[in-house]
Design an enzyme around this catalytic site. Structure first.
Site, PDB file in Angstrom:
ATOM      1  N   SER A   1       0.846  -1.194   0.000  1.00 52.55           N
ATOM      2  CA  SER A   1       0.000   0.000   0.000  1.00 52.55           C
ATOM      3  C   SER A   1       0.881   1.245   0.000  1.00 52.55           C
ATOM      4  CB  SER A   1      -0.912  -0.011   1.228  1.00 52.55           C
ATOM      5  OG  SER A   1      -1.780  -1.117   1.197  1.00 52.55           O
ATOM      6  N   GLY A   2       0.243   2.392  -0.170  1.00 56.26           N
ATOM      7  CA  GLY A   2       0.982   3.641  -0.249  1.00 56.26           C
ATOM      8  C   GLY A   2       1.069   4.209  -1.643  1.00 56.26           C
ATOM      9  N   HIS A   3       0.553   3.451  -2.632  1.00 51.12           N
ATOM     10  CA  HIS A   3       0.611   3.886  -4.028  1.00 51.12           C
ATOM     11  C   HIS A   3      -0.774   4.221  -4.580  1.00 51.12           C
ATOM     12  CE1 HIS A   3       4.674   2.470  -3.763  1.00 51.12           C
ATOM     13  NE2 HIS A   3       4.291   1.208  -3.600  1.00 51.12           N
TER      14      HIS A   3
ATOM     15  N   LYS B   1       4.680  -6.128 -10.455  1.00 51.45           N
ATOM     16  CA  LYS B   1       5.722  -5.109 -10.559  1.00 51.45           C
ATOM     17  C   LYS B   1       7.056  -5.721 -10.131  1.00 51.45           C
ATOM     18  CE  LYS B   1       3.905  -2.069  -7.784  1.00 51.45           C
ATOM     19  NZ  LYS B   1       2.891  -3.024  -7.246  1.00 51.45           N
TER      20      LYS B   1
ATOM     21  N   ASP C   1       7.640  -8.666  -4.238  1.00 53.19           N
ATOM     22  CA  ASP C   1       6.491  -8.981  -5.090  1.00 53.19           C
ATOM     23  C   ASP C   1       6.767 -10.221  -5.938  1.00 53.19           C
ATOM     24  OD1 ASP C   1       5.521  -6.654  -4.005  1.00 53.19           O
ATOM     25  OD2 ASP C   1       5.055  -5.703  -5.917  1.00 53.19           O
TER      26      ASP C   1
ATOM     27  N   HIS D   1       9.071   4.024  -3.815  1.00 53.23           N
ATOM     28  CA  HIS D   1       9.198   3.820  -2.371  1.00 53.23           C
ATOM     29  C   HIS D   1      10.223   4.788  -1.788  1.00 53.23           C
ATOM     30  CE1 HIS D   1       8.170  -0.089  -4.258  1.00 53.23           C
ATOM     31  NE2 HIS D   1       7.267  -0.126  -3.297  1.00 53.23           N
TER      32      HIS D   1
END
Length: 356
Positions: free
Chosen positions: A54-56, A104, A109, A218
């Site tokens: 998360s964060g995107h 990605k 990931d 990031h």
């Protein structure tokens, strides 16, 4: 640190609960946590699944819906989703025609999605993978072996999602995704760092006259730190880098569901050349005013025209963010008539919504 949160441990749960309440077309699942279309599984169509830390936002859960993703697996902030999330989400969205995992290129990931892929295969699911690595800035970084997957992911999810919606096969969708990955180029810059809630402080510091050139989503270091002068100079440096660094060879893995094994494939990123037609994405990394993004697009159109590139479609706004980072990225994706038809096809998600 001042952020609109209650407890740092609850950030993901609370944002997903709000997303599901705001958009009844989505279903939030628990234990493990993932999000799907409310009408999943959709019989007779390939299911598209992606995910990441998360964060995107709005990537990836904001792209779930008709003409795009069938489901998404959010990890904690900047943390890859676990294999069980990916497995359960894929099982939920599989409508019988197979599942395509869009990944990605980040080490966590890759590891977790590959583990889930093997579990899905063992469970009888027809599954394959596409890895996205569109960042031209650096070959290796803090989170990756190889180039990073950034904002071209959004464009690929839209285009492959449209192909799946019209009934294309799993193999055709995967082939399209790999083709589009080789035709997309991205680069970003930061004028200020993001603050991860659990850390409580900016991830790096810049002087007033500095920018991080080639920054990752990031906050990873880019090519270098260099003086910031003006909008036009910054866009020019980014555009020139997109052209100069736009061609490279690498080996990417994908899952061959017929053989039940991983296959390695030599692929070549195609450089942009005069005469190419493109979709242009000017992407807010989090805290950049829209007025400044339109200024970026103004300069970008000039540079594209000078280079003989025709912008056929554009997106300007926050599509692949890095929390509250001040900065932006540029993505140019080479397209043709068929690709544009897929782009114009209806899409109904929280973040992209057009057509009937």
């Amino acid at each position: 640190m001042k952020k609109l949160i209650n407890d740092v441990q609850d950030v993901l749960d609370e944002q997903l609960a709000g997303l599901a309440k705001a958009h009844p077309s989505l279903t939030l699942h628990q234990d493990p946590v993932y999000v799907t279309r409310a009408d999943a599984p959709v019989a007779g169509k390939v299911a598209l699944l992606s995910g990441g830390g998360s964060g995107h936002e709005p990537m990836h859960c904001g792209y779930i819906g008709q003409g795009m993703l069938s489901g998404a697996c959010p990890g904690e902030i900047f943390t890859s989703p676990t294999p069980d999330k990916i497995f359960e989400c894929a099982m939920q969205v599989d409508g019988g025609e197979g599942v395509l995992l869009i990944i990605k290129n980040y080490t966590g990931d890759i590891l977790n999605f590959e583990t889930a892929t093997e579990l899905l295969h063992d469970s009888g699911v027809k599954v394959t993978t596409v890895v996205i690595d569109d960042d031209v800035a650096v070959k290796d970084s803090l989170y990756t072996a190889g180039r990073r997957g950034v904002a071209n992911t959004v464009l690929i999810e839209k285009l492959v999602g449209a192909a799946a919606e019209r009934g294309d096969s799993l193999d055709a969708c995967a082939e399209l995704g790999r083709k589009l990955n080789n035709q997309g180029h991205s680069i970003g810059i930061a004028l200020g760092a993001c603050t991860v809630p659990a850390a409580g402080k900016p991830s790096f510091t810049l002087a007033d006259n500095e920018m991080e050139f080639g920054v990752g989503i990031h906050g990873e270091p880019g090519i270098d730190r260099r003086p910031f002068s003006s909008l036009d100079q910054t866009v020019d440096e980014m555009f020139d880098t997109l052209l100069v660094n736009g061609s490279y060879h690498r080996t990417l893995r994908f899952w061959d569901y017929q053989q039940g094994s991983w296959q390695e494939e030599q692929q070549t990123k195609q450089p942009l050349q005069s005469g190419d037609r493109v979709i242009a994405l000017v992407n807010n990394l989090g805290a950049t005013p829209l007025s400044e993004l339109y200024g970026v697009y103004n300069r970008l159109t000039t540079r594209c025209q000078q280079a003989g590139l025709t912008i056929e479609r554009n997106l300007i706004g926050a599509y692949c963010t890095s929390l509250d980072m001040t900065g932006f990225s540029i993505t140019l994706l080479k397209v043709d008539d068929e690709t544009l038809a897929l782009w114009d096809a209806p899409v109904h998600t929280p973040a992209l919504n057009w057509g009937k």
